[in-house]
Design an enzyme around this catalytic site. Structure first.
Site, short mmCIF file in Angstrom:
data_model
loop_
_atom_site.label_atom_id
_atom_site.label_comp_id
_atom_site.label_asym_id
_atom_site.label_seq_id
_atom_site.Cartn_x
_atom_site.Cartn_y
_atom_site.Cartn_z
N GLY A 68 2.24 37.12 -45.01
CA GLY A 68 2.96 38.40 -45.02
C GLY A 68 4.45 38.18 -44.87
CB SER A 121 2.33 36.77 -38.06
OG SER A 121 3.46 35.96 -37.82
CG ASP A 169 4.94 30.35 -45.47
OD1 ASP A 169 5.33 30.65 -46.60
OD2 ASP A 169 5.08 31.13 -44.50
CE LYS A 203 2.30 33.11 -39.10
NZ LYS A 203 2.31 33.14 -40.57
CE LYS A 239 6.37 33.81 -37.91
NZ LYS A 239 6.37 33.11 -39.19
CG ASP A 271 4.64 30.10 -39.44
OD1 ASP A 271 5.22 29.05 -39.80
OD2 ASP A 271 4.67 31.17 -40.10
CD GLU A 293 2.21 29.85 -41.82
OE1 GLU A 293 1.48 30.40 -40.98
OE2 GLU A 293 2.86 30.48 -42.67
CE LYS A 348 4.45 34.23 -46.12
NZ LYS A 348 5.61 33.79 -45.31
O1 OSB Z 1 6.39 32.49 -42.05
O2 OSB Z 1 4.76 33.76 -42.45
C1 OSB Z 1 5.95 33.62 -42.20
C2 OSB Z 1 7.61 37.01 -41.62
C3 OSB Z 1 8.80 36.83 -42.28
C4 OSB Z 1 9.06 35.63 -42.87
C5 OSB Z 1 8.13 34.59 -42.81
C6 OSB Z 1 6.92 34.77 -42.16
C7 OSB Z 1 6.68 36.00 -41.53
C8 OSB Z 1 5.48 36.26 -40.75
C9 OSB Z 1 5.06 37.72 -40.60
O3 OSB Z 1 4.82 35.42 -40.20
C10 OSB Z 1 3.81 38.03 -41.31
C11 OSB Z 1 3.59 39.53 -41.41
O4 OSB Z 1 4.10 40.17 -42.35
O5 OSB Z 1 2.89 40.07 -40.56
MG MG Z 2 4.87 31.09 -42.35
#
Ligand code: OSB
Ligand code: MG
Length: 356
Positions: A278, A123, A226, A149, A151, A176, A201, A250
């Site tokens: 994560g 991510s 999510d 992925k 953001k 995402d 996402e 999660k």
């Molecule tokens: O939306 O998946 C998410 C990190 C913090 C809060 C929400 C998200 C995330 C990530 C990071 O996408 C995922 C990771 O731990 O590598």
């Molecule tokens: Mg997410």
């Protein structure tokens, strides 16, 4: 714990993580869990402080001195407390770790996991420049990660996706949005379909199943939920409404292994693939995500990655490493299979509370 590089999402930027770790002592056997709540209530309603309060003042009084014959009983014992899944999930996971250690087996085997190697994606947070984003993707692909992925948020969406697609025509790519869009934005989100994304996402409201169902009807690209997936019941509603075609599980968001396994089973019965998300975890949470990812319907690469992507020095021994094929070999040791570095944890601790 300072992150190696700050992580930016549509809801904010984080440079330092405050971790809440839970250690349980059950008949002298130690189990470890991590609470994935954030510093602020921006991803989900809980925070590190609310989780501390709920754990100490409500969860602990329920569990204290209770006979627990199996970790699978903990979720039901905590039913009196509504919500606060990240607080519950931290201690529930620690009890599972302790149970596996008592039995002398790896946690993933106790859970019914079916694979000794899991597939990993990364991510990538919102970057200042597209050049920075491209360089980051290049590095992660070179490290072996199987899917990327990124953001996105309004104003940082079509262009980065288009540029990445031009540069990496064949990679497995997804986005995402962490709830940054509204249903009215659907024609804009529809433009993302030109770049054959694996999934989008959580584009809409963090608790809005209905709008996701409307949006999914307008898109060919699968929606993955999510934030919306808090409970088994919400997952059932999401699937029946057609609000998603993929589910991100999660451990903390759903409250531990018992609800996570129920959601995993439901999704399997409805042919909805799942993957493990994560939360910028330390090694303890990372180790739990690895165990969870061994269940059979975790059929897509998760956001479970090497310790070094986030931490200069992690709190577990050995650190989590990724193979050149973009996989993590699941550890064979008892429980979570990684040892907490007690010195490092103590050195990093701002607050320690022992409940007896
Ligand atoms: O939306 O998946 C998410 C990190 C913090 C809060 C929400 C998200 C995330 C990530 C990071 O996408 C995922 C990771 O731990 O590598
Ligand atoms: Mg997410």
């Amino acid at each position: 714990m300072p992150l190696v590089t700050p992580f930016e999402t549509s809801f904010g930027r984080v440079a330092n993580r405050r971790m809440l770790l839970v250690e349980t002592d059950i008949d002298g056997i130690s189990g470890w869990g991590e609470c994935v709540a954030g510093e602020g209530p921006f991803y989900a309603p809980e925070t590190v402080e609310t989780a501390w309060h709920i754990l100490r003042d409500f969860i602990w009084p329920i569990l204290k001195g209770r006979e627990i014959s199996a970790a699978s009983e903990v979720w039901e014992m905590l039913a009196l407390v509504r919500g606060h899944h990240m607080a519950k999930g931290a201690i529930e996971a620690a009890v599972w770790d302790a149970e596996a250690k008592r039995m002398g087996i790896p946690l993933w085997k106790l859970l019914g996991g079916v694979r000794d190697e899991i597939s990993c994606g990364v991510s990538i947070g919102i970057k200042e420049t597209i050049e920075d984003l491209i360089a980051t993707v290049e590095r992660e692909l070179a490290a072996g990660y199987q899917r990327i992925k990124i953001k996105i948020k309004p104003g940082h969406d079509i262009e980065p996706v288009e540029r990445l697609r031009q540069r990496f025509p064949r990679m497995r790519l997804m986005v995402d949005a962490n709830s940054a869009y509204r249903l009215e934005d659907w024609p804009h989100l529809k433009r993302l379909e030109a770049y054959y994304l694996m999934m989008i996402e959580q584009p809409l409201g963090w608790d809005d199943l209905y709008s996701h169902a409307e949006l999914q009807r307008k898109l060919d690209t699968p929606i993955c939920l999510d934030e919306c997936i808090h409970t088994l019941e919400h997952t059932r509603a999401a699937i029946e409404l057609g609000a998603c075609r993929i589910v991100n599980i999660k451990l903390g968001r759903v409250g531990g292994y018992t609800p996570a396994r129920q959601i995993h089973e439901l999704c399997r019965s409805k042919q909805i693939p799942v993957w493990c998300g994560g939360m910028l975890e330390s090694g303890i949470g990372r180790a739990h995500n690895i165990a969870l990812s061994t269940l059979d319907n975790f059929s897509l690469p998760g956001d479970v990655t090497a310790s070094r992507r986030y931490w200069v020095e992690d709190v577990i021994e050995p650190e989590v490493e990724v193979t050149p094929q973009g996989t993590i070999r699941v550890p064979e040791g008892p429980g979570i299979g990684y040892l907490p570095r007690l010195n490092r944890i103590e050195q990093l601790s701002a607050r320690i509370e022992i409940l007896t």
